[in-house]
Design a protein around this motif. Structure first.
Motif, short mmCIF file in Angstrom:
data_model
loop_
_atom_site.label_atom_id
_atom_site.label_comp_id
_atom_site.label_asym_id
_atom_site.label_seq_id
_atom_site.Cartn_x
_atom_site.Cartn_y
_atom_site.Cartn_z
N ILE A 278 0.85 -1.19 0.00
CA ILE A 278 0.00 0.00 0.00
C ILE A 278 0.88 1.24 0.00
O ILE A 278 1.83 1.31 0.79
CB ILE A 278 -0.90 0.02 1.26
N LEU B 146 -8.51 2.66 1.29
CA LEU B 146 -7.60 1.51 1.15
C LEU B 146 -8.34 0.29 0.61
O LEU B 146 -7.81 -0.48 -0.17
CB LEU B 146 -6.99 1.14 2.52
N CYS C 26 -10.76 0.23 -1.45
CA CYS C 26 -11.34 0.49 -2.76
C CYS C 26 -12.87 0.60 -2.70
O CYS C 26 -13.58 0.29 -3.66
CB CYS C 26 -10.97 -0.58 -3.78
N TYR D 109 -3.21 6.60 -4.86
CA TYR D 109 -3.19 5.40 -4.05
C TYR D 109 -2.71 4.26 -4.93
O TYR D 109 -3.33 3.96 -5.95
CB TYR D 109 -4.59 5.14 -3.48
N TYR D 110 -1.57 3.66 -4.54
CA TYR D 110 -1.05 2.50 -5.27
C TYR D 110 -1.27 1.27 -4.41
O TYR D 110 -0.79 1.18 -3.29
CB TYR D 110 0.43 2.66 -5.58
N LEU D 111 -2.04 0.31 -4.96
CA LEU D 111 -2.26 -0.94 -4.25
C LEU D 111 -1.55 -2.02 -5.05
O LEU D 111 -1.84 -2.22 -6.24
CB LEU D 111 -3.77 -1.24 -4.17
N ASP D 112 -0.58 -2.68 -4.40
CA ASP D 112 0.21 -3.72 -5.07
C ASP D 112 0.82 -3.16 -6.36
O ASP D 112 0.86 -3.85 -7.39
CB ASP D 112 -0.70 -4.92 -5.36
N VAL E 142 -4.81 2.91 -8.28
CA VAL E 142 -6.22 2.55 -8.14
C VAL E 142 -7.13 3.49 -8.94
O VAL E 142 -8.16 3.08 -9.47
CB VAL E 142 -6.61 2.53 -6.65
N ILE F 131 -8.15 -8.42 -1.18
CA ILE F 131 -8.51 -7.82 0.10
C ILE F 131 -9.55 -8.67 0.79
O ILE F 131 -10.45 -9.20 0.16
CB ILE F 131 -9.08 -6.40 -0.11
#
Lengths: 242, 407
Positions: free
Chosen positions: A15, A65, A67, A76-79, A83, A99
């Protein structure tokens, strides 16, 4: 004390948020921002407790977080994926595969059995009926509720219901568990049991856990504490001495 | 998400609020039952009209001779002896005409043993039965030999059999027509009422030549009262009408400035008008009934909107664990379609039962066809999709975070 971030490159982060902000428009005009430029990175395998008084923005932060909500500005960068660039369907897939959610009010569907609740994410993942059943029983066994598979959720105690919710969150082998005050409705003893499950998942399976709480006792199970106030991160470090 | 899982979800959520689903379904039940029943009544009426058209014979013309004028008194259509057997034969040879049949008719007293009866006696040729779409039940039709020799033979209708012979088999017996003996060579099958209410079975057929020379003493030998002609198809009717007119003008040596001394009437046109008004009636009944289907559909939309609002939190939970918008849309749409098709099924059964009751109790014809059931059923499913779409879309486009927060 903020050593958990140092020495690792940000591109490895599970995250990463940059100057994340969220404002709500109301009829009365613009309210003070719920989030006011938050920068944070969480690495795979971390166990983070998020604390803060109500209105501090921690719930908004968790929804973003997960989504479930979108920021007004910031990234926001997830993995490693931005996003903001993902479609609704891709977000749904992330919620389904990457998630697992655990809520304060458990959020089980009342009208279907415990096993069906646990298997529900597998329905949306396209799994067949027999595989769903097999996996649901396996997960219920992990949280010690195999005997209650065919009961309705309201026949179970609060702690049992929360364990069902955790089993549901685990059904698609998530890499991240987001828990919003998971022990808020539970007594101390049951809360300890639930926290033990999170601790084991983090330690034994390496699942990243981010957990919102306002109880210091609960936060102590985590390895890192992030404290919010008025939409800003005011503390980011170890959990000792809080 | 696989289809069987979605149908399962939709089925289950319909079962949760049984009373509400049942009430929503009731609208569909009534709507579909009304459509099936009304179509059945409409089609029954149409069937009656079609039967009477078929009994008359299809694609028919009747050719009447013109009127005579004697001392300023016009005697009316058919009184001028202008049409002959030769005309009839010539018309029959036209390429646009299939068959023609001359008729020389009159009223006569019949007798058999102590019984007597007055009826219409038609002098005809063998082609008459073909043109009228009529068949011999027992015995034989008239033949060319009978016509050539002006034989004293007769075909009799069912009503005549009943009044003269009662239970006796009439075939081969000799009866009297205007006191001359005639041998009965055939009995016509029952034909029922004509479109104007005459009993078509109350008639006797004899060779046209016999009628002319031996029964109704013809002052103009060789002439007939009218000629019936049949076109091979509906499409040929216009062409045949023109051809007949042209042929008769030439045969009757009419100059360009002279009016026709005959009239060609299209019998099918009248019948077609009756048929299309029956069809209009049937369509109107169906249209009125479909209004109740629409009302039922609005009821479904209402229920589904309430259901979406009530289950907002459930929708939020489903979204949080990975349901796509499509999945939510499908779930709610299928629920509406389930309610509608199940209601449609029950309604179709009620409609069939109602149609049966109407035809049994009210002695009104009601014909249920497979297609009317299918139409009503598909309409019901379509109503489900149409009226279920908006609530389902509303559910699918909820924001996950807001849906979850909903109490």
């Amino acid at each position: 004390m903020a050593d958990s971030r140092s020495g690792r490159s940000d591109s490895d982060a599970l995250i990463r948020v940059e100057t994340l902000a969220k404002r709500y428009e109301t009829a009365a005009g613009t309210t003070p921002p719920a989030l006011n430029g938050v920068d944070l990175a969480i690495q795979p395998g971390e166990f983070v407790a998020v604390m803060g008084p109500s209105g501090s923005g921690k719930s908004t932060f968790m929804n973003i977080l997960g989504c479930l909500d979108t920021p007004t500005s910031g990234a926001y960068y997830l993995d490693g994926r931005n996003v903001a660039e993902l479609s609704d369907d891709e977000l749904a897939t992330l919620r389904n595969r990457l998630i697992g959610f655990v809520f304060q009010g458990f959020n089980l569907l009342k009208r279907i059995s415990v096993a069906d609740n646990v298997a529900l994410p597998l329905v949306y993942a396209g799994e067949g009926k027999s595989e769903r059943r097999r996996r649901a029983l396996e997960l219920l066994d992990q949280v010690g509720l195999a005997a209650h598979a065919d009961k309705q959720p309201n026949q179970l105690s609060g702690g049992q219901q929360q364990r069902v919710a955790i089993a549901r969150a685990l059904s698609n082998h998530p890499r991240l568990i987001l828990a919003d005050e998971p022990t808020g409705n539970l007594d101390t003893h049951t809360s300890e049991e639930i926290m033990d499950i999170f601790t084991r998942l983090n330690r034994d399976q390496g699942i990243t856990v981010v957990l919102v709480t306002h109880e210091a006792d609960i936060a102590h199970h985590a390895k890192r504490l992030v404290r919010f106030r008025d939409g800003n991160v005011v503390y980011d470090g170890g959990v000792k001495g809080i | 998400m696989n289809f069987s899982a979605v149908t399962g979800e939709a089925w289950r959520s319909m079962g949760v609020n049984r009373l509400r689903a049942a009430l929503a379904m009731l609208g569909m039940v009534i709507g579909v039952a009304a459509v099936v029943l009304m179509l059945a009544i409409g089609q029954g009426t149409q069937a009656i009209v079609n039967d009477s058209i078929a009994s008359m014979g299809s694609n028919l013309f009747i050719i009447l001779s013109g009127s005579t004028t004697s001392g300023g008194l016009r005697a009316g259509m058919g009184s001028a002896p202008t049409l002959t057997l030769e005309d009839a034969r010539a018309i029959g040879k036209l390429p646009s005409v299939k068959t023609s049949a001359p008729v020389y008719s009159g009223t006569a007293q019949l007798g058999y043993g102590p019984n007597n009866w007055s009826t219409v006696v038609n002098g005809v040729t063998p082609e008459y039965l073909e043109v009228r779409n009529w068949a011999v039940e027992s015995g034989r039709n008239l033949d060319e030999g009978d016509v050539r020799s002006a034989a004293r033979v007769a075909l009799i209708g069912k009503t005549v059999v009943f009044n003269l012979f009662a239970d006796e088999p009439p075939l081969g017996k000799t009866m009297r027509i205007k006191n001359s003996p005639f041998t009965i060579v055939g009995v016509l099958e029952a034909k029922g009422q004509s479109m104007d209410g005459r009993d078509q079975d109350d008639s006797v057929l004899v060779p046209v030549t016999t009628a002319q020379s031996k029964l109704f003493g013809n002052p103009f030998p060789g002439t007939v009262r009218f000629i019936m002609a049949q076109a091979p198809s509906k499409e040929m009717m216009t062409e045949a009408e023109g051809d007949i007119g042209q042929l008769l003008r030439i045969r009757h040596r009419l100059r360009n400035d002279m009016e026709n001394d005959f009239t060609v009437r299209n019998l099918t046109a009248t019948a077609q008008a009756a048929a299309s008004s029956a069809q209009a009636l049937s369509f109107m009944l169906g249209a009125i009934a479909s209004i109740s289907l629409i009302v039922g559909g609005i009821g479904i939309m209402n229920i589904m909107l309430v259901s979406v609002t009530e289950r907002t939190r459930e929708i939020g939970i489903r979204m949080s664990i990975g349901a796509k918008r499509r999945d939510i849309l499908q779930q709610f749409l299928l629920e509406a379609v389930f309610i509608c098709t199940l209601g449609g099924l029950i309604g179709a059964m009620l409609g069939v039962a109602g149609a049966w009751a109407v035809s049994a109790l009210a002695e009104m014809p009601a014909v249920v066809t497979g297609s009317s059931i299918l139409v009503a059923f598909l309409f019901a499913a379509g109503t489900g999709i149409f009226f279920g779409w908006y609530p389902a879309r509303k559910a699918a486009y909820l924001k996950p975070v807001e849906a979850l927060r909903h109490e």
